[in-house]
Write a protein that holds these residues in place. Sequence first.
Motif, mmCIF file in Angstrom:
data_model
loop_
_atom_site.group_PDB
_atom_site.id
_atom_site.type_symbol
_atom_site.label_atom_id
_atom_site.label_comp_id
_atom_site.label_asym_id
_atom_site.label_seq_id
_atom_site.Cartn_x
_atom_site.Cartn_y
_atom_site.Cartn_z
ATOM 1 N N MET A 74 0.829 -1.206 0.000
ATOM 2 C CA MET A 74 0.000 0.000 0.000
ATOM 3 C C MET A 74 0.865 1.257 0.000
ATOM 4 O O MET A 74 0.464 2.306 -0.468
ATOM 5 N N ASP A 75 2.067 1.111 0.562
ATOM 6 C CA ASP A 75 2.925 2.292 0.652
ATOM 7 C C ASP A 75 3.631 2.605 -0.669
ATOM 8 O O ASP A 75 4.237 3.662 -0.812
ATOM 9 N N SER A 76 3.573 1.680 -1.605
ATOM 10 C CA SER A 76 4.231 1.955 -2.879
ATOM 11 C C SER A 76 3.260 1.817 -4.050
ATOM 12 O O SER A 76 3.650 1.694 -5.198
ATOM 13 N N LEU A 77 1.968 1.819 -3.708
ATOM 14 C CA LEU A 77 0.927 1.737 -4.741
ATOM 15 C C LEU A 77 0.665 3.129 -5.318
ATOM 16 O O LEU A 77 0.725 4.127 -4.593
ATOM 17 N N ASN A 78 0.384 3.165 -6.600
ATOM 18 C CA ASN A 78 -0.020 4.400 -7.286
ATOM 19 C C ASN A 78 -0.992 5.195 -6.401
ATOM 20 O O ASN A 78 -2.105 4.743 -6.140
ATOM 21 N N PRO A 79 -0.591 6.360 -5.917
ATOM 22 C CA PRO A 79 -1.452 7.095 -4.977
ATOM 23 C C PRO A 79 -2.780 7.528 -5.600
ATOM 24 O O PRO A 79 -3.780 7.655 -4.894
ATOM 25 N N ASN A 80 -2.803 7.715 -6.907
ATOM 26 C CA ASN A 80 -4.057 8.108 -7.561
ATOM 27 C C ASN A 80 -5.074 6.970 -7.542
ATOM 28 O O ASN A 80 -6.281 7.194 -7.494
ATOM 29 N N ILE A 81 -4.572 5.741 -7.587
ATOM 30 C CA ILE A 81 -5.472 4.586 -7.510
ATOM 31 C C ILE A 81 -6.053 4.494 -6.099
ATOM 32 O O ILE A 81 -7.207 4.117 -5.912
ATOM 33 N N LYS A 82 -5.266 4.885 -5.110
ATOM 34 C CA LYS A 82 -5.771 4.831 -3.735
ATOM 35 C C LYS A 82 -6.973 5.748 -3.549
ATOM 36 O O LYS A 82 -7.957 5.371 -2.928
ATOM 37 N N VAL A 83 -6.893 6.964 -4.068
ATOM 38 C CA VAL A 83 -7.967 7.924 -3.796
ATOM 39 C C VAL A 83 -9.165 7.764 -4.720
ATOM 40 O O VAL A 83 -10.254 8.243 -4.422
ATOM 41 N N LEU A 84 -8.951 7.073 -5.834
ATOM 42 C CA LEU A 84 -10.038 6.875 -6.801
ATOM 43 C C LEU A 84 -11.220 6.159 -6.142
ATOM 44 O O LEU A 84 -11.029 5.221 -5.392
ATOM 45 N N GLU A 85 -12.434 6.652 -6.444
ATOM 46 C CA GLU A 85 -13.635 5.976 -5.941
ATOM 47 C C GLU A 85 -14.667 5.850 -7.039
ATOM 48 O O GLU A 85 -14.807 6.751 -7.865
ATOM 49 N N TYR A 86 -15.408 4.778 -7.036
ATOM 50 C CA TYR A 86 -16.476 4.596 -8.018
ATOM 51 C C TYR A 86 -17.701 4.056 -7.295
ATOM 52 O O TYR A 86 -17.867 2.855 -7.122
ATOM 53 N N ALA A 87 -18.540 5.011 -6.870
ATOM 54 C CA ALA A 87 -19.614 4.696 -5.934
ATOM 55 C C ALA A 87 -20.614 3.690 -6.483
ATOM 56 O O ALA A 87 -21.212 2.922 -5.727
ATOM 57 N N VAL A 88 -20.812 3.685 -7.826
ATOM 58 C CA VAL A 88 -21.817 2.800 -8.405
ATOM 59 C C VAL A 88 -21.466 1.335 -8.129
ATOM 60 O O VAL A 88 -22.323 0.462 -8.113
ATOM 61 N N ARG A 89 -20.179 1.070 -7.905
ATOM 62 C CA ARG A 89 -19.750 -0.288 -7.549
ATOM 63 C C ARG A 89 -18.988 -0.300 -6.226
ATOM 64 O O ARG A 89 -18.068 -1.079 -6.049
ATOM 65 N N GLY A 90 -19.356 0.580 -5.329
ATOM 66 C CA GLY A 90 -18.630 0.728 -4.075
ATOM 67 C C GLY A 90 -18.992 -0.323 -3.034
ATOM 68 O O GLY A 90 -19.569 -1.363 -3.341
#
Lengths: 524, 524
Positions: free
Chosen positions: B53-69
């Motif tokens: 998690m500490d070396s994962l693409n930070p943009n992927i971390k914050v991305l959210e898609y509520a329709v499939r949340g």
Amino acid sequence: MSMRSNLTSVRQIKRALGEFRDCLNLGAKQQRARTMATQTQTKESQTKHCLGMDSLNPNIKVLEYAVRGPLVIRAGEIEKELEKGVKKPFTEVIKANIGDCHAMGQVPITFIREVLALVTLPSLLDDPRFNTDVKEHARTILKGCRGSSVGSYTDSPGIEVIRRHVAQYIERRDGIPADWQNIIISAGASDAIKNVLKLLICDVNNKPPAVLIPIPQYPLYSASLAEFGITQVGYYLDESRNWGLDIAELQRSINEARKTSHVRAIVIINPGNPTGQVLSRENIEEVIKFAYKEKLFILADEVYQDNVYAEGSKFYSFKKVLIEMGEPYSSMELASFMSCSKGYMGECGLRGGYAEVINMCPEVKAMYLKAISAMLCPTVLGQVALDSVVNPPQKGDPSYDTFIKEKQAVLDSLKVRAKMVADTFNSMEGFKCNVVQGAMYAFPRIDLPQKAIEAAKKVNRAPDAYYAFELLENTGICIVPGSGFGQQPGTYHFRTTILPQPDKLKGMLQKFEEFHKDFIKRHT
Amino acid sequence: MSMRSNLTSVRQIKRALGEFRDCLNLGAKQQRARTMATQTQTKESQTKHCLGMDSLNPNIKVLEYAVRGPLVIRAGEIEKELEKGVKKPFTEVIKANIGDCHAMGQVPITFIREVLALVTLPSLLDDPRFNTDVKEHARTILKGCRGSSVGSYTDSPGIEVIRRHVAQYIERRDGIPADWQNIIISAGASDAIKNVLKLLICDVNNKPPAVLIPIPQYPLYSASLAEFGITQVGYYLDESRNWGLDIAELQRSINEARKTSHVRAIVIINPGNPTGQVLSRENIEEVIKFAYKEKLFILADEVYQDNVYAEGSKFYSFKKVLIEMGEPYSSMELASFMSCSKGYMGECGLRGGYAEVINMCPEVKAMYLKAISAMLCPTVLGQVALDSVVNPPQKGDPSYDTFIKEKQAVLDSLKVRAKMVADTFNSMEGFKCNVVQGAMYAFPRIDLPQKAIEAAKKVNRAPDAYYAFELLENTGICIVPGSGFGQQPGTYHFRTTILPQPDKLKGMLQKFEEFHKDFIKRHT
């Protein structure tokens, strides 16, 4: 003024692209391109477009995909000219640039197409002309679709029953358990590869991320890494050892790269594209040990796993070898990719594929699944094609005999063509071609006379690209210059598929030989 | 130690995600997330994974898609529990969270499916049970496929003949010429939207790029912008004017954002998702003028163009209005998106869609086409579905009557359901729902009692998410909380589709009402 500023930046980009093309360790250049983009940033108000070349994503500017590059665009133009009746020294373009099986006359596998037709138009399930096992397959898939329709969205990693079939296929192949929840279905392998690479975009220890890829490589990798701003680190395959992986070269390459970047992963393409080698089990073990020592995530591109032709060659999956090596290797992170586009099926247009991802950190895997969810789901009919590939008719099923006959006919013919291509090139002066052990390509080396190299320079082309353009304009044969895949400095290659049907392939190779003799004559 | 460091970072991410969810102008937060990722970067050697998690693409971390949340994940779990016989106060999960027509019982359009079956299994072309016009359509498409097979790769922007059909469709729709070379076919509209947004990743005048999107919005936009590190700038739709666009609000929002970023483009969703409004021509003209003044690239999400129900509402494409406004507006850069997933066809799983891109800088367009080429081509069968949509049977064709009957039946039924949903919610105490003029959703506002807000806080959920989870656990109805789309601070909404078939929809609304009464009782 606005035009001038645009043109200047286009020229700068073109120059940069030219340098980029010739470049082997593209990583360093990518960094350059990044900087360049900053330098060429002009005030947006100078251009008439909101989105001009000066404000375009700089990674998109440097990205290149040789399999569909300028040569292929020119081939398309020539096809249109021929249609319009323009006289040429040939009557058709032979697209040996791309692994596009059906386009080159390969006939679709009946079983795959019948299952697709039945799930698409379920009223055909009552049609007595279809075998009961085909219907059974179609019904199983439809039961897995919401509302029993392939027009519904599926879970983002694919339909559960198909993921289970993929896992069973892998188990049969490797003799090792596979967890269906590790199977992420995708719109072709390219989609899956990009989705995994994307996860790696993150500086580590204040160094930009980098990924090891073979040189020569399949340009999806260079293109995706460029798009993601990940540094590409090339390791040379050893042409003298039939394009095998040399651990000393891997070490050289990673040592060099680590000075400026953090190398996070290694890509291996086996069977090789464009190089056609099939890695030995020992070679795979060496690579796994290297990856363990260097703490690398392994991306194993295994889309040609059914395409193994040479006597003594056998496909071993990275997963099988890694698991059988035991701890600590069997806990390593690995993503393996497979596709419906290659093998004996060649269903490129349907876009079916998958990644098997093992030993991934569970939190990261959750993020990975979340990331793909915004794209909703891979095409359901691509998933259905994949199901037919991983869950084919079994002995005793009514469709079995036809299926096996069709499958074997394709693979047998490819085997013959693999040999024909390599043998023919090796019989030609100035050519040297390794055995095509697997995949669908030959990557022969050619000697180009100094005069050709100079002529290429005059028209601002790489020598092998110059050769390929000449070949195209004179014979209609479209190949991909070696510079599109990367090659040792000062060497020249090209990639041709082995896909034209036997007669056409024979004719193509003849024309190639005549052209080459003439080319040499004209350039000495 | 390694576990602890992992957990800490997961917790940090979770906290950040929580804040993110509540946030309306997500732009500022994204910048934060970017910084945060840098701060949480630990030494890679602390974790056992190459990719933690500490070396994962930070943009992927914050991305959210509520329709499939998380709510939808829970709905899936509940479905499995029901299958296993776990007792619940309901017998099935109703997925009103996603615009998935066939999953909710909508029947596929016969013409589309027949064309698909014929191109997939061309031996059916001899079958007398299929109409001649269906066969003609299939033959035309197969002629456009290399090797006459849908298993071949196509040009990256799609098959030429289908691109031409799309252009003709647009011409008929708008009464304005369309150039087939401006049509880029894609695997659903999402794919096309991401490919255009991606071009905008570039600092301009040393400011990070930003894009204006409506609030509430379809979360593909927030997810893609997060992935691309583009700042999201929300403009509020005016709930009191049936979710219309208010130019003063657009101005407020852009002025605010320009302090820290360079706003490059504006997204408009018309008909609206999740909000169901259909923009008036005047409103569109105002938006175009605003975009011109502010030099914005326009992205018009028009995937619901066939879904217009309300008396007096009419769909106008942004292209039509912009061209008819004349210069200087008619030279503005615009990308318009369409899909096979919505309308009357609802073929979500087939992944067909397109972008029409006009007035794009030619060099940029070349780069755009180059960028998509590495992904080879959109699924051919998705392209075929698109062809059937843009090139349907014409009056006099044997398939015409059935086609029109089926199409009209779907649209008529959706019209009835659109009214039924809004009327029912408006009859319920504490609900206020705008007219569903178009698209497939209602986005009612609900009053939540203070006690519910406190209860939500206790379980660390947004109040509307708390409500949605309670609804799901008690009734099996799955909706998407308004916070997944964005909403004015202190207001609470949810999105429900209007897609359950009439009887089921009626039952669902009844259950909803009972639940709501009980929920209010429990929370006052």
